[in-house]
Design an enzyme around this catalytic site. Structure first.
Site, PDB file in Angstrom:
ATOM      1  N   ASN A   1       2.820  -1.153 -24.369  1.00  0.00           N
ATOM      2  CA  ASN A   1       2.112  -0.681 -25.569  1.00  0.00           C
ATOM      3  C   ASN A   1       3.014   0.192 -26.426  1.00  0.00           C
ATOM      4  OD1 ASN A   1      -0.574  -1.722 -25.261  1.00  0.00           O
ATOM      5  ND2 ASN A   1      -0.896  -0.236 -23.611  1.00  0.00           N
TER       6      ASN A   1
ATOM      7  N   CYS B   1      -1.664  -9.143 -22.156  1.00  0.00           N
ATOM      8  CA  CYS B   1      -1.654  -9.122 -23.623  1.00  0.00           C
ATOM      9  C   CYS B   1      -1.799 -10.572 -24.087  1.00  0.00           C
ATOM     10  CB  CYS B   1      -0.352  -8.510 -24.122  1.00  0.00           C
ATOM     11  SG  CYS B   1      -0.177  -8.518 -25.918  1.00  0.00           S
ATOM     12  N   GLY B   2      -2.976 -10.930 -24.573  1.00  0.00           N
ATOM     13  CA  GLY B   2      -3.250 -12.338 -24.887  1.00  0.00           C
ATOM     14  C   GLY B   2      -2.409 -12.852 -26.035  1.00  0.00           C
ATOM     15  N   ASN B   3      -2.372 -12.112 -27.141  1.00  0.00           N
ATOM     16  CA  ASN B   3      -1.514 -12.538 -28.258  1.00  0.00           C
ATOM     17  C   ASN B   3      -0.050 -12.553 -27.809  1.00  0.00           C
ATOM     18  OD1 ASN B   3      -3.503 -12.851 -30.309  1.00  0.00           O
ATOM     19  ND2 ASN B   3      -3.615 -10.635 -30.515  1.00  0.00           N
TER      20      ASN B   3
ATOM     21  N   HIS C   1     -11.702  -3.462 -20.929  1.00  0.00           N
ATOM     22  CA  HIS C   1     -12.317  -3.540 -22.261  1.00  0.00           C
ATOM     23  C   HIS C   1     -13.758  -3.033 -22.206  1.00  0.00           C
ATOM     24  CE1 HIS C   1      -9.128  -5.987 -24.169  1.00  0.00           C
ATOM     25  NE2 HIS C   1      -8.932  -6.393 -22.937  1.00  0.00           N
TER      26      HIS C   1
ATOM     27  N   ASN D   1      -9.575  -0.484 -23.776  1.00  0.00           N
ATOM     28  CA  ASN D   1      -9.553  -1.051 -25.126  1.00  0.00           C
ATOM     29  C   ASN D   1     -11.003  -1.129 -25.597  1.00  0.00           C
ATOM     30  OD1 ASN D   1      -6.575  -2.083 -25.280  1.00  0.00           O
ATOM     31  ND2 ASN D   1      -7.333  -2.792 -23.300  1.00  0.00           N
TER      32      ASN D   1
ATOM     33  N   GLU E   1      -7.188  -0.282 -29.653  1.00  0.00           N
ATOM     34  CA  GLU E   1      -6.504  -0.628 -28.414  1.00  0.00           C
ATOM     35  C   GLU E   1      -5.968   0.584 -27.654  1.00  0.00           C
ATOM     36  OE1 GLU E   1      -3.550  -3.568 -27.977  1.00  0.00           O
ATOM     37  OE2 GLU E   1      -4.417  -4.891 -29.488  1.00  0.00           O
ATOM     38  N   ARG E   2      -6.137   0.522 -26.349  1.00  0.00           N
ATOM     39  CA  ARG E   2      -5.514   1.516 -25.433  1.00  0.00           C
ATOM     40  C   ARG E   2      -4.017   1.556 -25.695  1.00  0.00           C
ATOM     41  NH1 ARG E   2      -5.482   0.345 -18.973  1.00  0.00           N
ATOM     42  NH2 ARG E   2      -4.470  -1.548 -19.736  1.00  0.00           N
TER      43      ARG E   2
ATOM     44  N   CYS F   1      -6.522  -8.869 -31.128  1.00  0.00           N
ATOM     45  CA  CYS F   1      -6.355  -8.551 -29.695  1.00  0.00           C
ATOM     46  C   CYS F   1      -6.882  -9.745 -28.913  1.00  0.00           C
ATOM     47  CB  CYS F   1      -7.124  -7.278 -29.354  1.00  0.00           C
ATOM     48  SG  CYS F   1      -6.975  -6.791 -27.634  1.00  0.00           S
TER      49      CYS F   1
ATOM     50  N   THR G   1      -6.875 -10.471 -25.512  1.00  0.00           N
ATOM     51  CA  THR G   1      -7.714 -10.137 -24.358  1.00  0.00           C
ATOM     52  C   THR G   1      -9.034  -9.544 -24.829  1.00  0.00           C
ATOM     53  OG1 THR G   1      -6.552  -8.008 -24.218  1.00  0.00           O
ATOM     54  CG2 THR G   1      -5.828  -9.760 -22.707  1.00  0.00           C
ATOM     55  N   GLY G   2      -8.974  -8.797 -25.959  1.00  0.00           N
ATOM     56  CA  GLY G   2     -10.207  -8.230 -26.499  1.00  0.00           C
ATOM     57  C   GLY G   2     -11.161  -9.296 -26.983  1.00  0.00           C
TER      58      GLY G   2
HETATM   59  N1  LIG Z   1      -3.085  -6.834 -28.089  1.00  0.00           N
HETATM   60  C1  LIG Z   1      -3.205  -7.315 -26.722  1.00  0.00           C
HETATM   61  C2  LIG Z   1      -3.937  -6.364 -25.821  1.00  0.00           C
HETATM   62  C3  LIG Z   1      -3.073  -5.298 -25.400  1.00  0.00           C
HETATM   63  C4  LIG Z   1      -3.843  -4.478 -24.434  1.00  0.00           C
HETATM   64  C5  LIG Z   1      -3.237  -3.133 -24.275  1.00  0.00           C
HETATM   65  N2  LIG Z   1      -3.488  -2.308 -25.436  1.00  0.00           N
HETATM   66  C6  LIG Z   1      -3.810  -2.468 -23.043  1.00  0.00           C
HETATM   67  O1  LIG Z   1      -3.430  -1.337 -22.797  1.00  0.00           O
HETATM   68  O2  LIG Z   1      -4.604  -3.114 -22.332  1.00  0.00           O
HETATM   69  C7  LIG Z   1      -3.847  -8.669 -26.634  1.00  0.00           C
HETATM   70  O3  LIG Z   1      -3.629  -9.473 -27.545  1.00  0.00           O
HETATM   71  O4  LIG Z   1      -4.536  -8.945 -25.620  1.00  0.00           O
END
Ligand SMILES: N[C@H](CCC[C@H](N)C(=O)O)C(=O)O
Length: 295
Positions: free
Chosen positions: A63, A72-74, A172, A215, A232-233, A241, A243-244
Site C-alpha cells: 500500500n 489487490c484485485g486491480n 472489507h 477497507n 482503502e486501508r 478497488c 477486491t472491494g
Molecule cells: N486496490 C486494491 C485493494 C488493495 C487493498 C489494500 N488497500 C489493503 O490493505 O487491503 C484492489 O484492487 O483490490
C-alpha cells in the site's frame, strides 16, 4: 539505488510496477511511501514488485503507506499485463497464474496488438468467518446455512454505520448507505459522489473492531447495478478497488440486494463481478501509462 519502473493502473487505481523477475529487489516501507507520494515522488496508490515464484509470477503488493496487503484485485490484472506485455509468457497463452499473499490466482486475458487489454481473475472464495476476516463481531446472519457478519452496527460521531464484513484475502466492511438519513455534514445531496469520506473513512478504517484495519466500501444499489466508493486501508480513497468490488457483490448477494452477478460502478469505471460455485470472478481492464527511473 536507481530503479526502472512502469506506471500502470486498473480503472485509475494506480501502481508503480518494478520488475523483480531477474534481479532481487527489496524496498523498505519508507521507500514505498516515498515513491507513492503524489508531490515529492512518482505518485501511486501502491507499489507492485513482480517476482519469480508461484505460477507465472508473484505479485508483491504494498500500500501507499508502505504496509503490506494480502491481495489487490486491480493489481493482479496489472501484474498479468506486465508479464504478458514484457514477453515473460510463451506466445499463444491466453491465461496465466499469479501468486499473491492470498494464494494463486488464475487469470484469463484478451489482447489487442499483442498487449493485454482485459482480464478475468478468479479471485477465490470470499472469507466470511469473523475470526478470519478479521473482525471483532459475532455472526448475525445466515445465507443458505452459511453464517456471516451481515449487519454490524458501528457507532460513529456522525451516524451509525451498519456494515457487512467480507474478506477477499484482505478485510472489507461494506456499508449500504441510506444517503437521505445521513447528516448534512456527511452528505450534501442525494448522490454517492456527494458523500464526504475524508473523516468517516479513516475513522472506520482504523476502528478497533478491525484488528488489522479494513477497507471500507460505501454502496448504493441502483437499476444499472451496484455503485460504490472505497476508502482503502493504507491508502485512502481510490478510484477503484478490485477486491472491494468483489466484497461488495458478495455482500449484496448474501443480503438479498442483488443476484450473484452484477456490474459494479466505481469512480474510475466499471468492473463485472460474478459469484459462482468456484468462487468470485472479476473482469476489467489494465493499462500502462509510462516508464521511468526512480533515482
Ligand atoms: N486496490 C486494491 C485493494 C488493495 C487493498 C489494500 N488497500 C489493503 O490493505 O487491503 C484492489 O484492487 O483490490
Amino acid at each position: 539505488m536507481a530503479y526502472s519502473f512502469t506506471k500502470m493502473h486498473g480503472l485509475g487505481n494506480d501502481f508503480i510496477v518494478i520488475d523483480g523477475m531477474t534481479s532481487p529487489i527489496d524496498l523498505s516501507s519508507d521507500d514505498v511511501s516515498a515513491m507513492c507520494d503524489r508531490h515529492r515522488g512518482i505518485g501511486a496508490d501502491g507499489v507492485i514488485i513482480v517476482r519469480p515464484g508461484q505460477g507465472d509470477g508473484f505479485m508483491d503488493y504494498r500500500n501507499a503507506d508502505g504496509s503490506l496487503a494480502q491481495m489487490c484485485g486491480n493489481g493482479v490484472r496489472v501484474t498479468a499485463k506486465f508479464l504478458v506485455d514484457r514477453g515473460y509468457l510463451p506466445p499463444g497463452r491466453d491465461s496465466l497464474r499469479i501468486g499473491t499473499r492470498a494464494g494463486l490466482k488464475e487469470v484469463r486475458f484478451e489482447t489487442a496488438g499483442g498487449r493485454l487489454s482485459r482480464a478475468t481473475v478468479t479471485m477465490g472464495q470470499p472469507i466470511l468467518d469473523p475470526a478470519a476476516i478479521p473482525v471483532h463481531a459475532p455472526v448475525d446472519s445466515d445465507h443458505g446455512g452459511v453464517p456471516y457478519v451481515g449487519a454490524l452496527m458501528i457507532p460513529t460521531p456522525w451516524c451509525p454505520a451498519t456494515v457487512t464484513c467480507v474478506s477477499m484475502g484482505n478485510p472489507h466492511a461494506v456499508w449500504f448507505v441510506d444517503l437521505e438519513s445521513m447528516p448534512d455534514e456527511l452528505v450534501r445531496g442525494d448522490r454517492l459522489d456527494s458523500l464526504d469520506l475524508s473523516a468517516i473513512g479513516p475513522y472506520l478504517e482504523s476502528h478497533t473492531v478491525f484488528p488489522e484495519k479494513a477497507n471500507i466500501e460505501f454502496v448504493t444499489v441502483e437499476p444499472d447495478g451496484l455503485h460504490m466508493r472505497v476508502y482503502e486501508r493504507g491508502v485512502g480513497e481510490t478510484l477503484a478497488c478490485g477486491t472491494g468490488a468483489c466484497a461488495v457483490l458478495v455482500a449484496a448477494y448474501l443480503t438479498g440486494r442483488t443476484g450473484p452477478s452484477s456490474a459494479v460502478h466505481l469512480p474510475g469505471g466499471t468492473l463485472h463481478i460474478d459469484y459462482r460455485e468456484d468462487g468470485v470472478h472479476m473482469t476489467g481492464p489494465a493499462s500502462t501509462v509510462f516508464h521511468g527511473t526512480w533515482e
